[in-house]
Scaffold this active site. Structure first.
Site, mmCIF file in Angstrom:
data_model
loop_
_atom_site.group_PDB
_atom_site.id
_atom_site.type_symbol
_atom_site.label_atom_id
_atom_site.label_comp_id
_atom_site.label_asym_id
_atom_site.label_seq_id
_atom_site.Cartn_x
_atom_site.Cartn_y
_atom_site.Cartn_z
ATOM 1 N N ASP A 14 -21.725 -16.652 23.323
ATOM 2 C CA ASP A 14 -23.131 -16.370 22.986
ATOM 3 C C ASP A 14 -23.935 -17.644 22.752
ATOM 4 O O ASP A 14 -24.880 -17.653 21.964
ATOM 5 C CB ASP A 14 -23.223 -15.470 21.733
ATOM 6 C CG ASP A 14 -22.361 -14.231 21.854
ATOM 7 O OD1 ASP A 14 -22.472 -13.551 22.876
ATOM 8 O OD2 ASP A 14 -21.583 -13.950 20.922
ATOM 9 N N HIS A 42 -24.307 -12.301 29.990
ATOM 10 C CA HIS A 42 -25.175 -13.452 30.228
ATOM 11 C C HIS A 42 -26.608 -12.973 30.418
ATOM 12 O O HIS A 42 -26.898 -12.212 31.335
ATOM 13 C CB HIS A 42 -24.697 -14.241 31.449
ATOM 14 C CG HIS A 42 -23.368 -14.901 31.248
ATOM 15 N ND1 HIS A 42 -22.719 -15.609 32.226
ATOM 16 C CD2 HIS A 42 -22.568 -14.964 30.154
ATOM 17 C CE1 HIS A 42 -21.574 -16.076 31.737
ATOM 18 N NE2 HIS A 42 -21.465 -15.686 30.493
ATOM 19 N N GLN A 225 -17.601 -16.346 27.726
ATOM 20 C CA GLN A 225 -17.153 -16.484 26.335
ATOM 21 C C GLN A 225 -17.287 -17.951 25.883
ATOM 22 O O GLN A 225 -18.238 -18.611 26.248
ATOM 23 C CB GLN A 225 -15.723 -15.951 26.161
ATOM 24 C CG GLN A 225 -15.592 -14.445 26.301
ATOM 25 C CD GLN A 225 -15.204 -14.006 27.674
ATOM 26 O OE1 GLN A 225 -14.439 -14.646 28.374
ATOM 27 N NE2 GLN A 225 -15.722 -12.876 28.101
ATOM 28 N N ALA A 300 -24.911 -9.262 23.940
ATOM 29 C CA ALA A 300 -25.494 -8.753 25.189
ATOM 30 C C ALA A 300 -24.629 -7.670 25.814
ATOM 31 O O ALA A 300 -25.121 -6.824 26.555
ATOM 32 C CB ALA A 300 -25.685 -9.906 26.177
ATOM 33 N N GLY A 303 -23.898 -5.043 21.947
ATOM 34 C CA GLY A 303 -24.991 -4.785 21.017
ATOM 35 C C GLY A 303 -24.597 -5.018 19.568
ATOM 36 O O GLY A 303 -25.390 -4.795 18.653
ATOM 37 N N ARG A 304 -23.347 -5.486 19.349
ATOM 38 C CA ARG A 304 -22.890 -5.718 17.978
ATOM 39 C C ARG A 304 -23.621 -6.896 17.343
ATOM 40 O O ARG A 304 -23.933 -7.878 18.006
ATOM 41 C CB ARG A 304 -21.380 -6.000 17.963
ATOM 42 C CG ARG A 304 -20.524 -4.786 18.228
ATOM 43 C CD ARG A 304 -19.042 -5.122 18.144
ATOM 44 N NE ARG A 304 -18.616 -6.027 19.200
ATOM 45 C CZ ARG A 304 -17.370 -6.461 19.345
ATOM 46 N NH1 ARG A 304 -16.439 -6.086 18.483
ATOM 47 N NH2 ARG A 304 -17.047 -7.270 20.337
ATOM 48 N N LYS A 305 -23.842 -6.784 16.040
ATOM 49 C CA LYS A 305 -24.492 -7.868 15.300
ATOM 50 C C LYS A 305 -23.545 -9.058 15.217
ATOM 51 O O LYS A 305 -22.365 -8.917 14.899
ATOM 52 C CB LYS A 305 -24.864 -7.384 13.898
ATOM 53 C CG LYS A 305 -25.661 -8.385 13.090
ATOM 54 C CD LYS A 305 -26.047 -7.804 11.736
ATOM 55 C CE LYS A 305 -26.843 -8.817 10.923
ATOM 56 N NZ LYS A 305 -27.209 -8.281 9.585
ATOM 57 N N LYS A 332 -31.132 -23.001 21.292
ATOM 58 C CA LYS A 332 -31.692 -22.314 20.122
ATOM 59 C C LYS A 332 -32.056 -23.265 18.983
ATOM 60 O O LYS A 332 -31.949 -22.905 17.802
ATOM 61 C CB LYS A 332 -30.739 -21.217 19.641
ATOM 62 C CG LYS A 332 -30.681 -20.028 20.606
ATOM 63 C CD LYS A 332 -30.099 -18.799 19.945
ATOM 64 C CE LYS A 332 -30.299 -17.563 20.817
ATOM 65 N NZ LYS A 332 -29.844 -16.333 20.158
ATOM 66 N N LEU A 333 -32.484 -24.457 19.334
ATOM 67 C CA LEU A 333 -32.954 -25.393 18.313
ATOM 68 C C LEU A 333 -34.100 -24.782 17.518
ATOM 69 O O LEU A 333 -34.222 -24.994 16.305
ATOM 70 C CB LEU A 333 -33.406 -26.700 18.979
ATOM 71 C CG LEU A 333 -33.958 -27.785 18.060
ATOM 72 C CD1 LEU A 333 -32.864 -28.303 17.122
ATOM 73 C CD2 LEU A 333 -34.542 -28.940 18.875
#
Length: 431
Positions: A14, A42, A225, A300, A303-305, A332-333
């Site tokens: 992720d 993805h 992964q 994706a 759907g799990r947190k 994701k900065l």
């Protein structure tokens, strides 16, 4: 000559690989999946349009790229057809762009049934698999009883092999797990129904890639992964069933390892993990909630947190070592925007007070450690959508520089949003 580039995750998956692969495929002739199955998710966002792929390589949206599913990928025919139909509905000519190795192990309904039955039987000790049959399919491969894509092309032989393997697995399902058996006739009919269609896309992947290399055509290998989920080098047993590291490229595609030119490690500016397993820097507080909400941290595929935490440099050093990482892409900065301070794990402290800067070799070792955290000032300004280093606040630049120092590896790409345009390529892996 064209370059051969590997893009892989360095954490627990992720990390944002799909976007970066899609961005770099502008310069690639081939994009190759070499491990995993449709347990990977993805996500691509192009001009605000979102596409989620699980099995087909992320380069499929490019009209100048051939996408290849290598022998290291376990292939579920039903999942592949679902994905192909989704793309065709959107006008993507999949058959013109996709090639498949005949040596791909097949995921069939009994693999999924076994996966679900085992997780249920484990109870509180469940690993957190996606329930999509990945592990059982790899088990059959290693046990040399698995069926492969190429087996579909001889219907009589396939039927014989299928009956044998299903007798074995249905016995386990009914007698050990006390579950219903999977229907043989239905499984056979569904598998053979798409045999000719799959055959039209099959090729000798190793030969094709070698010819492409000799012709100087750039190749991109897309990992699924992340490194810490590798079957050999991850947080065993809370791992996936394939080699997610750079070594998996050669075994999962038949491409010679000496011909790999650059390994791009995708690293999120913080860390997440989905499902069970150790996670030293996990944040079970309001900061963790902030990262999870702002980062839209939901799987994706399932759907799990996802579970959020600080960036773990100890684990990242291991990823650099195992993969021979040439450079990082920091993703994701922008999720760290607004935090008063950011922290980096620089060591693991054991109960006896000793501090280690290398990771344990199994999950039990991780459970014993407490993270040693280095604190840095955060930044209030936004980094979202920034397309040049000059647009980044000084505190964010300091954070990036510190990561480079600790990892002794350059950060060559910075991602500041989900769209392919929200990216800074400081050093192009294909240049």
């Amino acid at each position: 000559m064209g370059k051969n580039v590997v893009v892989l995750g360095t954490q627990w998956g992720d990390e944002g690989k799909g976007k970066i692969v899609d961005l770099l495929t502008e310069q690639a002739k081939y994009v190759v999946r070499y491990q995993g199955g449709h347990n990977a998710g993805h996500t691509l966002v192009i001009d605000g349009d979102k596409t989620v792929l699980h099995l087909i390589p992320s380069g499929i949206l490019r009209d100048n790229v051939k996408c290849i599913i290598g022998n290291g990928v376990v292939l579920a025919p039903d999942a592949l057809m679902t994905e192909i139909n989704m793309l065709k509905e959107r006008g993507v000519p999949v058959e013109e762009r996709l090639l498949i190795s005949e040596a791909c192990p097949l995921i069939l309904p009994f693999h999924c049934a076994l996966d679900v039955a085992r997780e249920k039987a484990r109870g509180n000790n469940a690993i957190g698999t996606t329930g999509r049959g990945i592990g059982p399919a790899y088990e059959d491969k290693v046990s040399r009883r698995g069926l492969r894509v190429g087996d579909l092309f001889d219907a009589e032989l396939f039927a014989t092999k299928l009956k044998e393997v299903m007798a074995y697995h249905n016995f386990m399902l009914t007698e050990y797990y006390k579950c219903e058996a999977v229907d043989y006739e239905e499984t056979l009919k569904d598998a053979l129904a798409i045999a000719d269609y799959l055959k039209s896309m099959c090729t000798d992947v190793s030969e094709l890639l070698d010819q492409a290399r000799k012709a100087g055509e750039p190749i991109l290998f897309e990992g699924a992964q992340g490194t810490l989920l590798d079957i050999d080098h991850g947080t065993y047993p809370f791992v996936t069933s394939s080699n997610t590291t750079a070594g998996g490229v050669a075994t999962g595609s038949g491409f010679g390892p000496r011909h790999l030119d650059y390994v791009l490690g995708i690293m999120k500016a913080y860390t997440t993990r989905v499902g069970a397993g150790p996670f030293p820097t996990e944040l079970k507080n309001e900061i963790g909630d902030y990262l999870g909400t702002k980062g839209h941290e939901f799987g994706a595929t399932t759907g799990r947190k996802r579970r959020p935490g600080w960036l773990d440099v100890v684990a990242m050093k291991r990823a650099v070592q195992i993969n021979s990482v040439s450079g990082f892409c920091l993703t994701k900065l922008d999720v760290l925007d607004g935090l008063e301070e950011v922290k980096i794990c620089v060591g693991y402290q054991y109960p006896d007070g000793t501090v280690a800067t290398t990771t344990p070799l199994a999950a039990e070792g991780y459970e014993k450690v407490t993270p040693v955290l280095e604190t840095m000032p955060g930044w209030s300004e936004t980094t979202f959508g920034a397309t040049s280093v000059e647009q980044l606040p000084q505190a964010a630049l300091n954070y990036i520089k510190r990561l480079e120092e600790l990892l002794e590896t350059p950060i060559d790409i910075i991602s500041t949003g989900p769209d392919r345009n929200e990216t800074m390529i400081l050093v192009n892996p294909f240049s």
